[in-house]
Design a protein around this motif. Sequence first.
Motif, PDB file in Angstrom:
ATOM      1  N   THR A 220       0.813  -1.228   0.000  1.00 20.85           N
ATOM      2  CA  THR A 220       0.000   0.000   0.000  1.00 20.85           C
ATOM      3  C   THR A 220       0.840   1.269   0.000  1.00 20.85           C
ATOM      4  N   GLU A 221       2.084   1.145   0.481  1.00 23.51           N
ATOM      5  CA  GLU A 221       2.903   2.359   0.602  1.00 23.51           C
ATOM      6  C   GLU A 221       4.360   1.978   0.443  1.00 23.51           C
ATOM      7  N   VAL A 316       1.895   5.704  -3.037  1.00 16.18           N
ATOM      8  CA  VAL A 316       0.673   5.116  -2.478  1.00 16.18           C
ATOM      9  C   VAL A 316      -0.163   4.599  -3.644  1.00 16.18           C
ATOM     10  N   ARG A 368       4.373  11.610   2.499  1.00 20.76           N
ATOM     11  CA  ARG A 368       3.269  10.684   2.743  1.00 20.76           C
ATOM     12  C   ARG A 368       1.935  11.427   2.824  1.00 20.76           C
ATOM     13  N   THR A 369       1.936  12.555   3.523  1.00 18.17           N
ATOM     14  CA  THR A 369       0.703  13.337   3.653  1.00 18.17           C
ATOM     15  C   THR A 369       0.168  13.734   2.278  1.00 18.17           C
ATOM     16  N   ARG A 372      -1.072  10.534   0.318  1.00 18.81           N
ATOM     17  CA  ARG A 372      -2.349  10.065   0.876  1.00 18.81           C
ATOM     18  C   ARG A 372      -3.480  11.011   0.476  1.00 18.81           C
ATOM     19  N   ALA A 375      -4.668  10.062  -2.962  1.00 17.63           N
ATOM     20  CA  ALA A 375      -5.430   8.805  -2.945  1.00 17.63           C
ATOM     21  C   ALA A 375      -6.795   9.016  -2.297  1.00 17.63           C
ATOM     22  N   ASP A 376      -6.828   9.788  -1.211  1.00 15.18           N
ATOM     23  CA  ASP A 376      -8.096  10.062  -0.530  1.00 15.18           C
ATOM     24  C   ASP A 376      -9.071  10.793  -1.457  1.00 15.18           C
ATOM     25  N   SER A 380      -9.772   6.309  -2.743  1.00 17.25           N
ATOM     26  CA  SER A 380      -9.044   5.050  -2.532  1.00 17.25           C
ATOM     27  C   SER A 380      -9.066   4.686  -1.050  1.00 17.25           C
TER      28      SER A 380
END
Lengths: 381, 381
Positions: A220-221, A316, A368-369, A372, A375-376, A380
């Motif tokens: 996932t990451e 991601v 990462r933030t 994400r 993806a958000d 996802s």
Amino acid sequence: MSSEAMVVGVVGGGQLARMLHQAAISLGVRVVVLDPDAGCSAALAGAERFDGTWTSAEDLVAFSRSGVDVVTFDHELTDPADLRVLERESPVPVRPGPATKLLAQDKLHARTTFAARGLPVPAFAEVATAEDVAAFAGEHGWPVVLKARRGGYDGRGVWILADRDAAATVLADAEGIPGFLVEELVDLAAEVSVMVARRPSGERRAWPTFVTTQVDGICTEVILGGDAGPAGLAERARELALDLAEQAGLTGVMAVELFVTRDGELRINELACRPHNSGHVTMDSCVTDQFEQHLRAVLDLPLGAPDPLVDAAVMVNVLGGPDPWDREGLTDALAVEDATLHLYGKGHRPGRKLGHVNAVGATVEQARTRARAVADALGSP
Amino acid sequence: MSSEAMVVGVVGGGQLARMLHQAAISLGVRVVVLDPDAGCSAALAGAERFDGTWTSAEDLVAFSRSGVDVVTFDHELTDPADLRVLERESPVPVRPGPATKLLAQDKLHARTTFAARGLPVPAFAEVATAEDVAAFAGEHGWPVVLKARRGGYDGRGVWILADRDAAATVLADAEGIPGFLVEELVDLAAEVSVMVARRPSGERRAWPTFVTTQVDGICTEVILGGDAGPAGLAERARELALDLAEQAGLTGVMAVELFVTRDGELRINELACRPHNSGHVTMDSCVTDQFEQHLRAVLDLPLGAPDPLVDAAVMVNVLGGPDPWDREGLTDALAVEDATLHLYGKGHRPGRKLGHVNAVGATVEQARTRARAVADALGSP
């Protein structure tokens, strides 16, 4: 050379073939995929397509005779026996070859081969019955990990078993699975992946060691620049991967997925003898990405520099949410700073891998933030 | 959205369309080019093709009605009158529109427009005869620069004239050229280019200011991270480009080529309302490159970050040498560290732009040495 393009034949037209095609454009190389689906991910991106299937040795051989300069792979699904036929009948090189592919295709074969060479693998045994599993657990303790020898990926074909009854249940429903192995459940501190490349002439290059996160067996990451554990561990992982590439006679790129134990030791988990999800982060953060490197390697051209351009990058996956995203979702996704989206052109289905996002940052947390957030925005999970 | 791809129609299927297609793959966007040649650079990379020519208003309109979501351009060659027909008849947006394009197509129109708005341009005048040129030179001194109003690029349509006789010679052979302007020869300290993007909603982004080197009017080298001149000049250039994007009502990306005078002042040289040779360096050195940015802009999606990932990068064009390169040449080119080659799939012809190379480094000198080594290996002059 400038007028007559080299042609790379790729068995399978999924997203890896799509991104190989995208990279091939810069090299002036043509990509042709063997795929029965005119709407496969690679064909949608403009890769040429040879109509046929990787489940047919006849199609594989015909593909190798269709004018390609080399045959390579989008996946590990081709039957090993068919690969041997292909290697024998093909007028052009098959890279990587069947013996190398088998290390990614057959988990028991890989474990046995590496253990015999003194390479670090988890304790394992071939098993056929619940009694065999219980005997292994008697030595190594429950829970244990049961794996199908072949065909498993993205969490399929792997079971964590708490006791003998659980083993019996899985093994009773084993139709079509060509054998099993059992492994100790490694007490994990982290998982890392090293992408490595080797060309027929012998040149090898490895990217930095990536820290990976798996949920339910699906990557996932992936983190570039993250802390993999004790000092020197990342370098030990790279050296192990470079060693494996040599021992495996690799031609192309390979993912070496490794467990990091709580004692700071490495154990080989799995290999993938092709571009890999854990290597997607190379696309927007390193001088040469895994797709261009794979093309260079299978064409026996000099390998590119795998050096990172940034301090931190995070990949991601974009999986299908409950509903397809709309324009507002896409707009929100593209508004995230310092992130690059890669979509695969696939139709929406909940849980399906539809793309990935790479984000860069001064720190892993910042990258990462951002990743994400993209993806958000696309829903996802 | 994830199953029904957006479609960008590109007038012309050259290398810019090819690289737009390559970038579109990541966005899940389809690119269709209007080009009469099935072997055009973009089609060879797998872009879809609508058979027709940009010299026909009828074809342009048919192209706009073929199912594309927006029409944009690979070049500046479409006749301004045809563009107005296209804009009127097209059911989808034409981006950038004819009024913006005209600032790149008609040098006299651009000079007049910018001068009227108080923007910094070289002294200029419309001319028709050697007497007109001599009158201008009487005020500004010889030599002067004579330019065709339209159709010139890569050094064509530009003459540096030492005296009245030279002017008379050029103007006597002016058949087919729709008018001339004359300009002062700016005493150059440097040339710079700013790539800027603007979307219909108004959002604007500019990459860092690049220093460019031209030989015989052809851009040969573009530098990211180089010294553009006095302190603050690079930032003034960016602000000027962002201002021009707004004033021009730009939708897409635009190159603003600027002269830097020995006094450290800026003069607008030319605009190109599309991805541009001077923006190729963004491909391997910035978070978002000019091709993805152009797609985002014409689709009115949020613009990506133009921030550089490296301290220094240099782009060098690969031109055809006396002979095509062989495998050894390509091997030597790809062996150069920290360099990325981009080939256009075109047949060899001496002097033809066949590709470009981007190299990164800790310093401009290091990046330049690498980029030049790649071009040299391919026999590029």
